[in-house]
Design an enzyme around this catalytic site. Structure first.
Site, PDB file in Angstrom:
ATOM      1  N   PRO A   1      -8.134 -23.572  31.554  1.00  0.00           N
ATOM      2  CA  PRO A   1      -7.027 -22.657  31.779  1.00  0.00           C
ATOM      3  C   PRO A   1      -5.744 -23.310  32.279  1.00  0.00           C
ATOM      4  O   PRO A   1      -5.775 -24.216  33.114  1.00  0.00           O
ATOM      5  CB  PRO A   1      -7.552 -21.678  32.832  1.00  0.00           C
ATOM      6  CG  PRO A   1      -8.901 -22.131  33.196  1.00  0.00           C
ATOM      7  CD  PRO A   1      -9.344 -23.189  32.268  1.00  0.00           C
ATOM      8  N   ASN A   2      -4.658 -22.821  31.731  1.00  0.00           N
ATOM      9  CA  ASN A   2      -3.281 -23.200  32.100  1.00  0.00           C
ATOM     10  C   ASN A   2      -2.849 -24.560  31.551  1.00  0.00           C
ATOM     11  O   ASN A   2      -1.675 -24.910  31.668  1.00  0.00           O
ATOM     12  CB  ASN A   2      -3.067 -23.151  33.625  1.00  0.00           C
ATOM     13  CG  ASN A   2      -3.252 -21.760  34.176  1.00  0.00           C
ATOM     14  OD1 ASN A   2      -2.603 -20.828  33.694  1.00  0.00           O
ATOM     15  ND2 ASN A   2      -4.130 -21.585  35.125  1.00  0.00           N
TER      16      ASN A   2
ATOM     17  N   ARG B   1       4.781 -26.564  32.989  1.00  0.00           N
ATOM     18  CA  ARG B   1       4.059 -26.175  34.208  1.00  0.00           C
ATOM     19  C   ARG B   1       4.134 -27.298  35.257  1.00  0.00           C
ATOM     20  O   ARG B   1       3.624 -28.389  35.038  1.00  0.00           O
ATOM     21  CB  ARG B   1       2.601 -25.944  33.823  1.00  0.00           C
ATOM     22  CG  ARG B   1       1.683 -25.707  34.974  1.00  0.00           C
ATOM     23  CD  ARG B   1       0.231 -25.789  34.528  1.00  0.00           C
ATOM     24  NE  ARG B   1      -0.622 -25.529  35.649  1.00  0.00           N
ATOM     25  CZ  ARG B   1      -1.876 -25.952  35.747  1.00  0.00           C
ATOM     26  NH1 ARG B   1      -2.434 -26.634  34.754  1.00  0.00           N
ATOM     27  NH2 ARG B   1      -2.579 -25.691  36.808  1.00  0.00           N
TER      28      ARG B   1
ATOM     29  N   TYR C   1       2.225 -32.530  36.829  1.00  0.00           N
ATOM     30  CA  TYR C   1       1.480 -32.760  35.581  1.00  0.00           C
ATOM     31  C   TYR C   1       2.264 -33.517  34.508  1.00  0.00           C
ATOM     32  O   TYR C   1       1.710 -33.807  33.446  1.00  0.00           O
ATOM     33  CB  TYR C   1       0.993 -31.413  35.025  1.00  0.00           C
ATOM     34  CG  TYR C   1       0.076 -30.675  35.977  1.00  0.00           C
ATOM     35  CD1 TYR C   1      -1.159 -31.209  36.322  1.00  0.00           C
ATOM     36  CD2 TYR C   1       0.461 -29.466  36.557  1.00  0.00           C
ATOM     37  CE1 TYR C   1      -1.999 -30.551  37.214  1.00  0.00           C
ATOM     38  CE2 TYR C   1      -0.370 -28.790  37.448  1.00  0.00           C
ATOM     39  CZ  TYR C   1      -1.603 -29.342  37.771  1.00  0.00           C
ATOM     40  OH  TYR C   1      -2.429 -28.698  38.655  1.00  0.00           O
TER      41      TYR C   1
ATOM     42  N   ASN D   1     -11.108 -31.567  30.494  1.00  0.00           N
ATOM     43  CA  ASN D   1     -10.304 -31.239  31.672  1.00  0.00           C
ATOM     44  C   ASN D   1     -10.575 -29.760  31.932  1.00  0.00           C
ATOM     45  O   ASN D   1     -10.033 -28.895  31.240  1.00  0.00           O
ATOM     46  CB  ASN D   1      -8.814 -31.481  31.452  1.00  0.00           C
ATOM     47  CG  ASN D   1      -8.020 -31.250  32.737  1.00  0.00           C
ATOM     48  OD1 ASN D   1      -8.502 -30.565  33.646  1.00  0.00           O
ATOM     49  ND2 ASN D   1      -6.829 -31.804  32.808  1.00  0.00           N
TER      50      ASN D   1
ATOM     51  N   ALA E   1      -8.769 -25.535  36.677  1.00  0.00           N
ATOM     52  CA  ALA E   1      -9.267 -24.886  37.901  1.00  0.00           C
ATOM     53  C   ALA E   1     -10.754 -24.540  37.814  1.00  0.00           C
ATOM     54  O   ALA E   1     -11.436 -24.440  38.847  1.00  0.00           O
ATOM     55  CB  ALA E   1      -8.453 -23.625  38.180  1.00  0.00           C
TER      56      ALA E   1
ATOM     57  N   GLU F   1     -15.160 -36.233  32.633  1.00  0.00           N
ATOM     58  CA  GLU F   1     -14.287 -35.244  33.277  1.00  0.00           C
ATOM     59  C   GLU F   1     -12.949 -35.908  33.564  1.00  0.00           C
ATOM     60  O   GLU F   1     -12.910 -37.031  34.066  1.00  0.00           O
ATOM     61  CB  GLU F   1     -14.930 -34.767  34.584  1.00  0.00           C
ATOM     62  CG  GLU F   1     -14.060 -33.792  35.376  1.00  0.00           C
ATOM     63  CD  GLU F   1     -14.720 -33.370  36.696  1.00  0.00           C
ATOM     64  OE1 GLU F   1     -15.824 -33.874  37.014  1.00  0.00           O
ATOM     65  OE2 GLU F   1     -14.107 -32.556  37.414  1.00  0.00           O
TER      66      GLU F   1
ATOM     67  N   HIS G   1      -8.942 -35.214  35.220  1.00  0.00           N
ATOM     68  CA  HIS G   1      -7.892 -34.412  35.850  1.00  0.00           C
ATOM     69  C   HIS G   1      -6.623 -35.259  35.851  1.00  0.00           C
ATOM     70  O   HIS G   1      -6.669 -36.452  36.209  1.00  0.00           O
ATOM     71  CB  HIS G   1      -8.262 -34.033  37.284  1.00  0.00           C
ATOM     72  CG  HIS G   1      -9.450 -33.132  37.352  1.00  0.00           C
ATOM     73  ND1 HIS G   1      -9.358 -31.767  37.171  1.00  0.00           N
ATOM     74  CD2 HIS G   1     -10.761 -33.402  37.556  1.00  0.00           C
ATOM     75  CE1 HIS G   1     -10.565 -31.232  37.271  1.00  0.00           C
ATOM     76  NE2 HIS G   1     -11.439 -32.209  37.502  1.00  0.00           N
TER      77      HIS G   1
ATOM     78  N   ARG H   1      -4.854 -33.450  46.981  1.00  0.00           N
ATOM     79  CA  ARG H   1      -4.198 -32.140  46.956  1.00  0.00           C
ATOM     80  C   ARG H   1      -4.907 -31.176  47.920  1.00  0.00           C
ATOM     81  O   ARG H   1      -5.568 -31.602  48.849  1.00  0.00           O
ATOM     82  CB  ARG H   1      -4.173 -31.628  45.518  1.00  0.00           C
ATOM     83  CG  ARG H   1      -3.382 -32.570  44.577  1.00  0.00           C
ATOM     84  CD  ARG H   1      -3.278 -32.035  43.170  1.00  0.00           C
ATOM     85  NE  ARG H   1      -2.540 -30.778  43.134  1.00  0.00           N
ATOM     86  CZ  ARG H   1      -2.484 -29.986  42.059  1.00  0.00           C
ATOM     87  NH1 ARG H   1      -3.119 -30.338  40.939  1.00  0.00           N
ATOM     88  NH2 ARG H   1      -1.797 -28.851  42.095  1.00  0.00           N
TER      89      ARG H   1
END
Ligand code: DQA
Length: 149
Positions: free
Chosen positions: A10-11, A18, A23, A75, A78, A99, A101, A108
């Site tokens: 998502p996103n 964004r 990012y 990825n 969230a 995985e 990110h 963070r």
């Protein structure tokens, strides 16, 4: 020759506009096109699948259990921090996955420090910006070729 599958949660469809300070400025289209070209240059194939919906990602991972996909790059966005369903789908799929990110989730907010996927991943790449996708692809190609080290 390896068949690879890139999954984006998502996103990530909003990359480029964004929070570019976190990012970067590349869109997901840019990233996917670049990675597909790199995979093809290496004699392999990369399918890209993106969704904002947890159940659609679960269904694509379930399908990957019996399709040509050999290695997955994901990825989870969230959902990595929240989704036991995504973890179960990946565990049940039986294909190795990497995985990734873009941001350093450990630098963070505390709620980003845990991932439900990391301990069952073949490897994790975090915090190297979108360059991390190139590294993930290189690792996936190696895993797909059966090379252990
Ligand atoms: C992300 C990190 C997640 O915490 C966040 O929810 C995202 C993107 C990353 O690539 O840095 O959507 O997965």
């Amino acid at each position: 020759m390896a068949n690879l599958l890139l999954l984006s949660g998502p996103n990530l469809n909003m990359l480029g506009s964004r929070e570019p300070e976190i990012y970067g400025s590349r869109t997901l289209d840019d990233i996917e096109r670049d990675l597909q070209a790199r995979a093809e240059a290496a004699g392999s194939r990369l399918e890209c699948y993106r969704s904002n919906a947890e159940h659609e990602l679960v269904e694509r991972i379930q399908a990957a259990a019996s399709d040509a996909s050999e290695v997955l790059i994901i990825n989870p966005a969230a959902l990595g921090h929240t989704s036991i369903a995504l973890r179960d789908a990946l565990a049940g799929c039986g294909k190795p996955f990497i995985e990734i990110h873009i941001s350093n989730i450990y630098a963070r907010e505390p709620f980003r420090h845990h991932s439900y996927l990391s301990d069952i991943a073949a490897g994790c790449i975090v915090g190297l910006g979108t360059y991390g996708y190139e590294l993930a692809l290189a690792a996936a190609l190696k895993l797909g070729s059966g090379a252990a080290d």
